[in-house]
Scaffold this active site. Sequence first.
Site, PDB file in Angstrom:
ATOM      1  N   MET A 170      28.627  66.908  64.845  1.00 54.99           N
ATOM      2  CA  MET A 170      27.862  65.770  65.325  1.00 54.99           C
ATOM      3  C   MET A 170      27.145  65.083  64.184  1.00 54.99           C
ATOM      4  SD  MET A 170      24.791  65.836  68.104  1.00 54.99           S
ATOM      5  CE  MET A 170      23.224  65.157  67.632  1.00 54.99           C
TER       6      MET A 170
ATOM      7  N   GLU B 285      25.773  65.232  59.696  1.00 50.96           N
ATOM      8  CA  GLU B 285      25.891  65.741  58.345  1.00 50.96           C
ATOM      9  C   GLU B 285      24.498  65.799  57.739  1.00 50.96           C
ATOM     10  OE1 GLU B 285      28.623  62.911  56.830  1.00 50.96           O
ATOM     11  OE2 GLU B 285      27.112  61.375  56.443  1.00 50.96           O
ATOM     12  N   VAL B 286      24.314  66.705  56.802  1.00 52.08           N
ATOM     13  CA  VAL B 286      22.987  66.943  56.224  1.00 52.08           C
ATOM     14  C   VAL B 286      23.086  66.864  54.715  1.00 52.08           C
ATOM     15  CG1 VAL B 286      21.082  68.579  56.044  1.00 52.08           C
ATOM     16  CG2 VAL B 286      22.351  68.388  58.173  1.00 52.08           C
TER      17      VAL B 286
ATOM     18  N   LYS C  24      19.202  64.399  57.578  1.00 50.43           N
ATOM     19  CA  LYS C  24      20.197  64.630  58.630  1.00 50.43           C
ATOM     20  C   LYS C  24      20.526  63.290  59.275  1.00 50.43           C
ATOM     21  CE  LYS C  24      20.373  67.026  63.131  1.00 50.43           C
ATOM     22  NZ  LYS C  24      19.618  67.974  63.998  1.00 50.43           N
TER      23      LYS C  24
ATOM     24  N   ASP D 101      18.582  75.995  73.496  1.00 51.66           N
ATOM     25  CA  ASP D 101      19.635  76.359  72.547  1.00 51.66           C
ATOM     26  C   ASP D 101      19.131  77.396  71.545  1.00 51.66           C
ATOM     27  OD1 ASP D 101      22.181  76.304  71.533  1.00 51.66           O
ATOM     28  OD2 ASP D 101      21.903  74.485  70.338  1.00 51.66           O
TER      29      ASP D 101
END
Length: 504
Positions: free
Chosen positions: A1, A3-4, A22, A128
């Site tokens: 979902m 990228e960092v 992020k 989560d």
Amino acid sequence: MGEVWEATATGDGGFARRVAIKRLSAEHEQSASLARMFLDEARTASRLHHANILSILDYGVVEGVPYQVLEYVDGVDAERLRRRGLEVGEDFPPELALHVCAEVAHALQYAHEAKDGAGQPLEIVHRDVSPSNILVSWTGDVKLADFGIALARDRQERTLAGHTKGKPAYMPPEQVTGGNLDGRSDLFALGCVLHALLTGHSPLAGEDRMADLLAGKELEPSDAIPEDVRDLIARAVRRARHQRFQSAAEFAEATGKLLAARSGRAGRALLSDWMARVRAKEEARARPVSGWAGAFLEVEQLLGGVAAPTSGSAAGGSVTPPPRSEPRPQRRWGPWLAVLALGGMAAVVRPWRLGLEAAPPLPAVRLVSAPVPAPPTPEQDVAAPEERLPTDPEPAPKPDAAPRAQEPPTKRPARAPSPPAHRGSGTLTVGGEGALRAVVIIDGERRGHAPLLIELPLGEHVLELKTPDGHLLGPERIQLTEFHTPAAPLRWVVPLAQGASGTR
């Protein structure tokens, strides 16, 4: 979902701070739903100021793409923590697992009780809690991260009826069946995390575990776990919420008492000593260490599995991703060279796009990870071959370039994303109280009993369920895409009333 990136925020007088940036990955930039989720995560996390919660420092939008500036943690996630120790001969003792989970419980207690500026409860449920969302620094800090699917009173993106979000191996039964959630739902997940830290797997691992739990059979922790810790886990993962720990503070107190009874040392001291031994042994074996990127390289929903560089890679060199089979349009990075506001200070952020002819000299930002599919849960993890990434030559220095005031970041070995275990497939889960123990028929073929998680070829499939009392549900046409991963599968949840009603 997403990228960092690793970045350096700079300011007047030599101010500099390492941060992580992020942002949504290119293939998700146009998704309005994911953009709302991304904003919800930023809004929720920005209100939480706790030593055991990963801090968000800034949020913004550039060229229509949202980004977050996050606290940088130099370490690994809890999912790989135990594994890293075992690789160098260091067992992960119960005392360390108790300490890690006690710290997460403190974070959850704070989040569950958080209020807005008007003093109204935010009603946050993380939803989560899993090993991949718990970050542990090399100095012993423990941080709960990723509030991307957290419930909150003023959340913009709502979960659709009949859908669930989270990792199946750590979901409480009320989350699987689409019921109401509260803080005790997170404590069920935390009990599963404690079990996984001690054994390498959740007590829900296995095809029939959730079905048995929904049918009234309680989960039984592994006999390999010490009895006192096993009793604590058994209470945390009870089917009925009123039989679990009633608050995260109660869970933290119970784990703290067990830790004190088992060891005379503070949990943080035990953890930092263990981390130091693991790191020293890794360095002695001359194995590239990913600690510089660990805090975000290993966040499950964003980055997925990784593979260490092979001996053919030059240590410290720049890394390019594998060649893409299809050309992708060039992204304009001009707006990303802007000055971002960080706590009132100027933070020069210089994104560096990998895969161009040559990288700019002395980049202030390194890509921590390219976007990859979310990784499978440990129970469905399938070994994939490691890829070797060639290194780019160092760019030649320009004789007329002006000297930079900023010191270049130390080059460290990067790790490349592993390819997906199954190409051209998507993941489907079938569950809900109405589907309990029903035969799952896909494209006319029996594929097992619900609840079921299964990988299927991309495209359209016909799904039917035959309940134990002979009723037929379906046929239901579903469409699997590459975005339906083990961590974010396509879900068909059948309520109890529908399962009892028979053929639709």
